[in-house]
Enzyme design. Structure first.
Site, PDB file in Angstrom:
ATOM      1  N   LYS A 180      -1.251  -7.554  11.399  1.00 30.28           N
ATOM      2  CA  LYS A 180      -2.627  -7.613  10.893  1.00 30.28           C
ATOM      3  C   LYS A 180      -2.685  -8.458   9.623  1.00 30.28           C
ATOM      4  O   LYS A 180      -3.565  -9.299   9.472  1.00 30.28           O
ATOM      5  CB  LYS A 180      -3.142  -6.206  10.574  1.00 30.28           C
ATOM      6  CG  LYS A 180      -4.491  -6.228   9.881  1.00 30.28           C
ATOM      7  CD  LYS A 180      -4.979  -4.857   9.471  1.00 30.28           C
ATOM      8  CE  LYS A 180      -4.222  -4.304   8.276  1.00 30.28           C
ATOM      9  NZ  LYS A 180      -4.943  -3.215   7.582  1.00 30.28           N
ATOM     10  N   SER A 181      -1.736  -8.225   8.712  1.00 31.45           N
ATOM     11  CA  SER A 181      -1.776  -8.925   7.422  1.00 31.45           C
ATOM     12  C   SER A 181      -1.633 -10.424   7.613  1.00 31.45           C
ATOM     13  O   SER A 181      -2.320 -11.214   6.966  1.00 31.45           O
ATOM     14  CB  SER A 181      -0.642  -8.435   6.526  1.00 31.45           C
ATOM     15  OG  SER A 181      -0.733  -7.051   6.377  1.00 31.45           O
ATOM     16  N   ASP A 204      -9.968  -5.333  13.289  1.00 32.56           N
ATOM     17  CA  ASP A 204      -9.947  -6.051  12.013  1.00 32.56           C
ATOM     18  C   ASP A 204      -9.921  -7.569  12.183  1.00 32.56           C
ATOM     19  O   ASP A 204     -10.490  -8.303  11.372  1.00 32.56           O
ATOM     20  CB  ASP A 204      -8.736  -5.607  11.169  1.00 32.56           C
ATOM     21  CG  ASP A 204      -9.032  -4.313  10.421  1.00 32.56           C
ATOM     22  OD1 ASP A 204     -10.065  -3.676  10.721  1.00 32.56           O
ATOM     23  OD2 ASP A 204      -8.241  -3.952   9.534  1.00 32.56           O
ATOM     24  N   ASN A 221     -14.312  -2.229   8.661  1.00 31.84           N
ATOM     25  CA  ASN A 221     -13.535  -1.545   7.622  1.00 31.84           C
ATOM     26  C   ASN A 221     -12.290  -2.369   7.304  1.00 31.84           C
ATOM     27  O   ASN A 221     -11.238  -1.827   7.006  1.00 31.84           O
ATOM     28  CB  ASN A 221     -13.162  -0.132   8.090  1.00 31.84           C
ATOM     29  CG  ASN A 221     -12.713   0.747   6.924  1.00 31.84           C
ATOM     30  OD1 ASN A 221     -12.819   0.354   5.758  1.00 31.84           O
ATOM     31  ND2 ASN A 221     -12.201   1.921   7.236  1.00 31.84           N
ATOM     32  N   GLY A 252     -10.331  -4.420   5.002  1.00 36.74           N
ATOM     33  CA  GLY A 252     -10.105  -4.873   3.631  1.00 36.74           C
ATOM     34  C   GLY A 252      -9.546  -6.283   3.614  1.00 36.74           C
ATOM     35  O   GLY A 252      -9.850  -7.080   2.725  1.00 36.74           O
ATOM     36  N   ARG A 274     -14.707   1.606  -0.687  1.00 39.59           N
ATOM     37  CA  ARG A 274     -13.406   1.044  -1.069  1.00 39.59           C
ATOM     38  C   ARG A 274     -13.633   0.022  -2.181  1.00 39.59           C
ATOM     39  O   ARG A 274     -14.451  -0.884  -2.048  1.00 39.59           O
ATOM     40  CB  ARG A 274     -12.722   0.411   0.154  1.00 39.59           C
ATOM     41  CG  ARG A 274     -12.424   1.457   1.224  1.00 39.59           C
ATOM     42  CD  ARG A 274     -11.813   0.850   2.456  1.00 39.59           C
ATOM     43  NE  ARG A 274     -10.508   0.260   2.190  1.00 39.59           N
ATOM     44  CZ  ARG A 274      -9.811  -0.428   3.103  1.00 39.59           C
ATOM     45  NH1 ARG A 274     -10.307  -0.605   4.314  1.00 39.59           N
ATOM     46  NH2 ARG A 274      -8.644  -0.925   2.794  1.00 39.59           N
ATOM     47  N   SER A 295      -5.341  -2.545  -6.023  1.00 39.21           N
ATOM     48  CA  SER A 295      -5.042  -3.131  -4.721  1.00 39.21           C
ATOM     49  C   SER A 295      -4.505  -4.534  -4.941  1.00 39.21           C
ATOM     50  O   SER A 295      -5.045  -5.294  -5.740  1.00 39.21           O
ATOM     51  CB  SER A 295      -6.309  -3.196  -3.862  1.00 39.21           C
ATOM     52  OG  SER A 295      -6.084  -4.020  -2.741  1.00 39.21           O
ATOM     53  N   SER A 297       2.199  -3.014  -4.333  1.00 35.47           N
ATOM     54  CA  SER A 297       2.348  -3.596  -2.989  1.00 35.47           C
ATOM     55  C   SER A 297       2.767  -5.070  -3.047  1.00 35.47           C
ATOM     56  O   SER A 297       2.204  -5.925  -2.359  1.00 35.47           O
ATOM     57  CB  SER A 297       1.045  -3.478  -2.201  1.00 35.47           C
ATOM     58  OG  SER A 297       0.495  -2.197  -2.294  1.00 35.47           O
ATOM     59  N   ASP A 312       2.004   1.367   3.716  1.00 37.81           N
ATOM     60  CA  ASP A 312       1.520   1.714   5.056  1.00 37.81           C
ATOM     61  C   ASP A 312       2.607   2.411   5.872  1.00 37.81           C
ATOM     62  O   ASP A 312       2.380   3.458   6.474  1.00 37.81           O
ATOM     63  CB  ASP A 312       1.030   0.462   5.796  1.00 37.81           C
ATOM     64  CG  ASP A 312      -0.307  -0.017   5.248  1.00 37.81           C
ATOM     65  OD1 ASP A 312      -0.837   0.646   4.321  1.00 37.81           O
ATOM     66  OD2 ASP A 312      -0.826  -1.035   5.730  1.00 37.81           O
ATOM     67  N   LYS A 337      -7.432   3.482   0.754  1.00 43.03           N
ATOM     68  CA  LYS A 337      -7.266   2.820   2.054  1.00 43.03           C
ATOM     69  C   LYS A 337      -8.355   3.286   3.019  1.00 43.03           C
ATOM     70  O   LYS A 337      -9.391   3.766   2.589  1.00 43.03           O
ATOM     71  CB  LYS A 337      -5.869   3.101   2.607  1.00 43.03           C
ATOM     72  CG  LYS A 337      -4.755   2.591   1.724  1.00 43.03           C
ATOM     73  CD  LYS A 337      -4.558   1.096   1.869  1.00 43.03           C
ATOM     74  CE  LYS A 337      -3.479   0.646   0.910  1.00 43.03           C
ATOM     75  NZ  LYS A 337      -2.661  -0.412   1.394  1.00 43.03           N
ATOM     76  N   GLU A 338      -8.093   3.172   4.318  1.00 45.59           N
ATOM     77  CA  GLU A 338      -9.093   3.496   5.329  1.00 45.59           C
ATOM     78  C   GLU A 338      -9.726   4.868   5.079  1.00 45.59           C
ATOM     79  O   GLU A 338     -10.877   5.112   5.403  1.00 45.59           O
ATOM     80  CB  GLU A 338      -8.471   3.438   6.720  1.00 45.59           C
ATOM     81  CG  GLU A 338      -8.331   2.027   7.287  1.00 45.59           C
ATOM     82  CD  GLU A 338      -7.162   1.233   6.731  1.00 45.59           C
ATOM     83  OE1 GLU A 338      -6.571   1.642   5.701  1.00 45.59           O
ATOM     84  OE2 GLU A 338      -6.841   0.185   7.322  1.00 45.59           O
ATOM     85  N   ARG A 344      -5.766   8.696   1.948  1.00 38.46           N
ATOM     86  CA  ARG A 344      -4.622   9.057   2.789  1.00 38.46           C
ATOM     87  C   ARG A 344      -3.761  10.176   2.191  1.00 38.46           C
ATOM     88  O   ARG A 344      -3.081  10.871   2.936  1.00 38.46           O
ATOM     89  CB  ARG A 344      -3.753   7.815   3.067  1.00 38.46           C
ATOM     90  CG  ARG A 344      -4.399   6.873   4.052  1.00 38.46           C
ATOM     91  CD  ARG A 344      -3.576   5.628   4.298  1.00 38.46           C
ATOM     92  NE  ARG A 344      -4.118   4.880   5.432  1.00 38.46           N
ATOM     93  CZ  ARG A 344      -3.750   3.639   5.751  1.00 38.46           C
ATOM     94  NH1 ARG A 344      -2.856   3.005   5.011  1.00 38.46           N
ATOM     95  NH2 ARG A 344      -4.278   3.048   6.792  1.00 38.46           N
ATOM     96  N   HIS A 385      -6.537   4.392  11.655  1.00 39.12           N
ATOM     97  CA  HIS A 385      -5.568   4.076  12.709  1.00 39.12           C
ATOM     98  C   HIS A 385      -4.186   4.624  12.419  1.00 39.12           C
ATOM     99  O   HIS A 385      -3.505   5.136  13.307  1.00 39.12           O
ATOM    100  CB  HIS A 385      -5.522   2.561  12.915  1.00 39.12           C
ATOM    101  CG  HIS A 385      -5.220   1.775  11.666  1.00 39.12           C
ATOM    102  ND1 HIS A 385      -4.379   0.709  11.647  1.00 39.12           N
ATOM    103  CD2 HIS A 385      -5.633   1.918  10.379  1.00 39.12           C
ATOM    104  CE1 HIS A 385      -4.307   0.215  10.423  1.00 39.12           C
ATOM    105  NE2 HIS A 385      -5.063   0.929   9.637  1.00 39.12           N
ATOM    106  N   ARG A 386      -3.752   4.526  11.153  1.00 42.58           N
ATOM    107  CA  ARG A 386      -2.379   4.951  10.860  1.00 42.58           C
ATOM    108  C   ARG A 386      -2.227   6.477  10.926  1.00 42.58           C
ATOM    109  O   ARG A 386      -1.153   6.984  11.213  1.00 42.58           O
ATOM    110  CB  ARG A 386      -1.914   4.430   9.500  1.00 42.58           C
ATOM    111  CG  ARG A 386      -1.893   2.918   9.470  1.00 42.58           C
ATOM    112  CD  ARG A 386      -0.894   2.292   8.549  1.00 42.58           C
ATOM    113  NE  ARG A 386      -1.109   0.862   8.583  1.00 42.58           N
ATOM    114  CZ  ARG A 386      -0.723   0.080   9.578  1.00 42.58           C
ATOM    115  NH1 ARG A 386      -0.058   0.566  10.601  1.00 42.58           N
ATOM    116  NH2 ARG A 386      -1.004  -1.203   9.571  1.00 42.58           N
ATOM    117  N   LYS A 402      -8.112  -0.456  15.377  1.00 44.13           N
ATOM    118  CA  LYS A 402      -8.181  -1.277  14.165  1.00 44.13           C
ATOM    119  C   LYS A 402      -7.046  -2.288  14.139  1.00 44.13           C
ATOM    120  O   LYS A 402      -7.239  -3.421  13.711  1.00 44.13           O
ATOM    121  CB  LYS A 402      -8.116  -0.376  12.935  1.00 44.13           C
ATOM    122  CG  LYS A 402      -8.421  -1.084  11.639  1.00 44.13           C
ATOM    123  CD  LYS A 402      -8.650  -0.087  10.523  1.00 44.13           C
ATOM    124  CE  LYS A 402      -9.404  -0.705   9.351  1.00 44.13           C
ATOM    125  NZ  LYS A 402      -8.622  -1.627   8.565  1.00 44.13           N
TER     126      LYS A 402
END
Ligand code: DC
Length: 718
Positions: free
Chosen positions: A25-26, A52, A101, A103, A135, A186, A216, A337, A364-365, A368, A409-410, A443
């Site tokens: 995804k990234s 996404d 959603n 980011g 967010r 972030s 991160s 993640d 995050k989503e 968490r 999703h995670r 996602k």
């Protein structure tokens, strides 16, 4: 994708085999934006196809980029997405963008459009789902405003939705000084600036300075790596100061291959560590040694917990090593993640696991930290959580739980690993697990559960079966398919197997009464099925070529196309003449015996709906729910008539009724497996019911025997 309110997982007992990961995804959303900003065409291979990336693609199209997509097929091994970029010049000066959603779409697009509007003129709004509007984006807005960008927060200050605007010929006087951005909420704010500022790099170097400790960091490294692929040089001093070298200009690399998603790999590494206990490991294709994704470091954390993991270029293999797993203490700042996966692995450890450096989980989503703590506790774990840490002590005894997924999703993916709970030390037997709203995996990994069920096995006796038997044209096929769809279960249309056996016999010129010859042929039916919507939305092929096929592997629901010995028989299967042939070959005991094993092989996690004549009496006598469907002959003849007319086939109702009565008589009176209700079957006369009413009735019976009847009632429907 499991487009259902809740997915019940039976206790899973082992995992092995190969999984092919969807694209990262990234990487996908970064290269999409870069390709959209560069001059000319960029071909992206194996790009992720998920919620996404879809919002990013839609945004690029709205901004005037060319987008052309080709699925991976037999001709081309890789999916291709061709983007024709803007060459840094706005083609559209007004647009309202909806970014879901994502980011990874919201932050970079906000920065990009802010600087483009400020210099070339334009007015853009960027909005998302309600959670997106919770967010934070304030640190990015605060970094861009001093440059001369006009940004309005349309809702709460510091959060989307945003409007960015400016007039043509404008300038960004603030660029003469270093651009300052906070890095401790972030890392996407820094990434957004690094992706956007080369658009306005001119005669001078541009400097970005990070305030506070950058979190991160590996995600920023992905950004720098991909910028370099697009011709942008960035010099950095630690993670505090980044210099975009003057004269920077996006240049398309032509073709770019997107690696498999390293965060998605974590679930399968964990599955291997927990449940690959035989000879074969879990093999993960698509990402491995040399990956540019920081989450590849999850492999080291999994090893520290006791997993045996090997990696090579583009692959990872995981196997159980130490058991129980070892609890660990880890600063997970670099792998936020994948660290969620560690928190679930911690349930299988023999001591506590402490994960620190995870403050970013809160934005995050979903929040968490709160979500993980609440759901881990439901399983029986003892959990302590604070602003930036979580500590998990494994359950003394696992509890059956319905896991809320918070549209994250995670959450859905990492908690699916709790279905292996029967393997946990000291756990006498597995307890059932429900994942609420499983479609949220769309996602980043729409085919996640299909991939998991492709690798994982359950004890056959634990895989629930719903048997639906009844006479011809009673509507059981339609009912069974609808029930299977509603529960996300596999489907066995056993009549199809007898029909295919009849067609094969006819093709070989055999008499349908030649028991020995037809049985030999039925034992090795070369059948291939195509299912819509496998994995990421493409199609999948399964074969049932021998007695141990994987006809049902990872592909729930009805097949959309069927081949016999390489010849498509989808239409022919439904002919009346084929039904009559099937009725004759199915009366032969050796033929029924020959198809027995094939039918049993459809019983795979998460469950099976099987329809036919003897599903509840002979093939699955232990089925958890048995339904015997009836309808009067007049009704059935009329239904069959309508069906045929809709396909342009003429027929008389009287003839049809005579045919089906003759067929019923033969199915009922044959010596082996005659058509009759099982003693414990629920009788359902659907003569006066719509299909929806019949489905509701069967699902009602099913719910009544489900361990999560309560939770189901609370599952929100969209
Ligand atoms: O359900 P159907 O019409 O596709 O089935 C075709 C024939 O196959 C039917 O006449 C009886 C036979 N059959 C069977 O004997 N046992 C089953 N489990 C399914 C079908």
């Amino acid at each position: 994708m499991y487009d259902i309110p809740a997915l019940d997982l039976p206790p899973l007992t082992a995992a092995s085999g190969t999984v092919r990961l969807p694209g990262s995804k990234s990487i996908s959303n970064r290269v999409l934006l870069l390709a959209g900003l560069a001059e000319g065409e960029t071909v992206l291979l194996d790009l992720l196809d998920s919620d996404d990336t879809r919002v990013m693609l839609a945004a690029l199209q709205a901004l005037g980029c060319g987008v052309e997509q080709h699925e991976a097929g037999e001709a081309a091994g890789h999916a291709e997405c061709r983007i024709t970029g803007l060459g840094g010049r706005l083609a559209v000066h007004e647009a309202d963008l909806f970014l879901g959603n994502a980011g990874t779409a919201m932050r970079p697009l906000a920065a990009t459009l802010a600087v483009l509007a400020a210099t070339q003129g334009g007015r853009f709004t960027l909005a998302g789902v309600p959670r997106m509007h919770e967010r934070p984006i304030g640190d990015l807005v605060e970094a861009l405003r001093p440059l001369g960008c006009r940004i309005s927060e349309l809702g709460r200050p510091g959060f989307p939705p945003l409007r960015v605007e400016g007039t043509a010929g404008g300038s960004l006087p603030g660029l003469a000084k270093p651009v300052r951005v906070r890095g401790d909420v972030s890392s996407q704010f820094l990434t957004a600036l690094l992706l956007a500022l080369p658009l306005v790099a001119g005669e001078h170097d541009l400097v970005v300075e990070v305030e506070g400790e950058l979190i991160s960091k590996p995600y920023v490294e992905i950004t720098l790596n991909l910028l370099a692929r697009f011709g942008i040089g960035v010099q950095r001093e630690g993670f505090e100061r980044f210099t975009i070298v003057r004269g920077a200009r996006y240049t398309s690399p032509g073709r770019l291959h997107v690696e498999g998603d390293a965060s998605s790999a974590s679930y399968f590494v964990a599955a291997g560590a927990i449940a690959a206990t035989g000879g074969a490991p879990v093999h993960i294709a698509g990402v491995g040694a040399g990956s540019i994704q920081g989450d590849i470091a999850f492999v080291d954390a999994a090893r520290a917990m006791g997993a045996e993991v090997k990696t090579g270029p583009g692959w990872i293999e995981a196997h159980r090593g130490r058991w129980p797993l070892a609890g660990i203490t880890l600063d997970a700042n670099a792998i936020p993640d994948a660290a969620m996966t560690l928190a679930v692995m911690a349930l299988y450890a023999d001591g506590p696991t402490l994960l620190t450096g995870i403050a970013s989980w809160r934005v995050k989503e979903t929040d968490r930290i709160a979500a993980m703590a609440a759901e881990l506790r439901k399983l029986g774990a003892e959990v302590a959580a604070g602003d930036d840490f979580i500590e998990v002590r494994p359950p003394a005894r696992w509890l059956p739980a319905s896991i809320r997924t918070y549209d994250d999703h995670r959450m859905a993916m990492c908690f699916s690993l709790a279905a292996f709970n029967g393997l946990a030390a000291g756990q006498p037997c597995g307890v059932p697990l429900r994942i609420e709203d499983p479609r949220c995996v769309g996602k980043t990994f729409p085919g996640y559960f299909e991939a998991l069920f492709g690798l994982a096995s359950a004890d056959e006796a634990e895989v629930p079966v719903i048997a639906i038997d009844g006479p011809t044209a009673s509507g059981k096929g339609t009912l069974a398919a609808a029930v299977a769809r509603a529960l996300g279960y596999h489907l066995l249309d056993s009549g199809l197997l007898y029909r295919a056996a009849g067609l094969a016999a006819a093709a070989d010129g055999l008499s349908p009464d030649d028991e020995v010859a037809v049985a030999r042929l039925a034992a090795t039916l070369d059948l291939r099925f195509e299912h819509a919507e496998a994995g990421q939305g493409g199609t999948a092929h399964d074969t049932a070529a021998d007695a141990v096929p994987d006809a049902a592997r990872g592909n729930p629901g009805e097949p959309t196309r069927v081949w016999l010995r390489g010849r498509e028989i989808t239409a022919e299967l439904r002919h009346e003449s084929t039904g009559l042939l099937a009725s004759r070959v199915s009366a032969l005991p050796a033929v029924r015996q020959a198809l027995h094993g094939l039918q049993l092989s459809f019983r795979r996690a998460p469950g099976l709906v099987a329809d036919g004549r003897d599903m509840g009496t002979v093939v699955f006598p232990g089925a958890a729910l048995k339904v015997f469907l009836t309808a009067n002959a007049a009704q059935r003849a009329e239904r069959r008539h309508k069906q045929l007319i809709s396909k342009g086939i003429q027929a008389s109702i009287a003839d049809l009724r005579a045919d089906l009565e003759a067929r019923d008589a033969r199915d009922r009176n044959r010596a082996v497996s005659p058509l009759k209700p099982a003693e414990d079957a629920f009788l359902l006369d659907n003569s006066d019911l719509t299909i929806e009413e019949s489905v509701a009735q069967v699902l009602g019976w099913w719910q009544a025997r489900c361990p999560f009847a309560e939770a189901q009632a609370h599952t929100p429907t969209p």
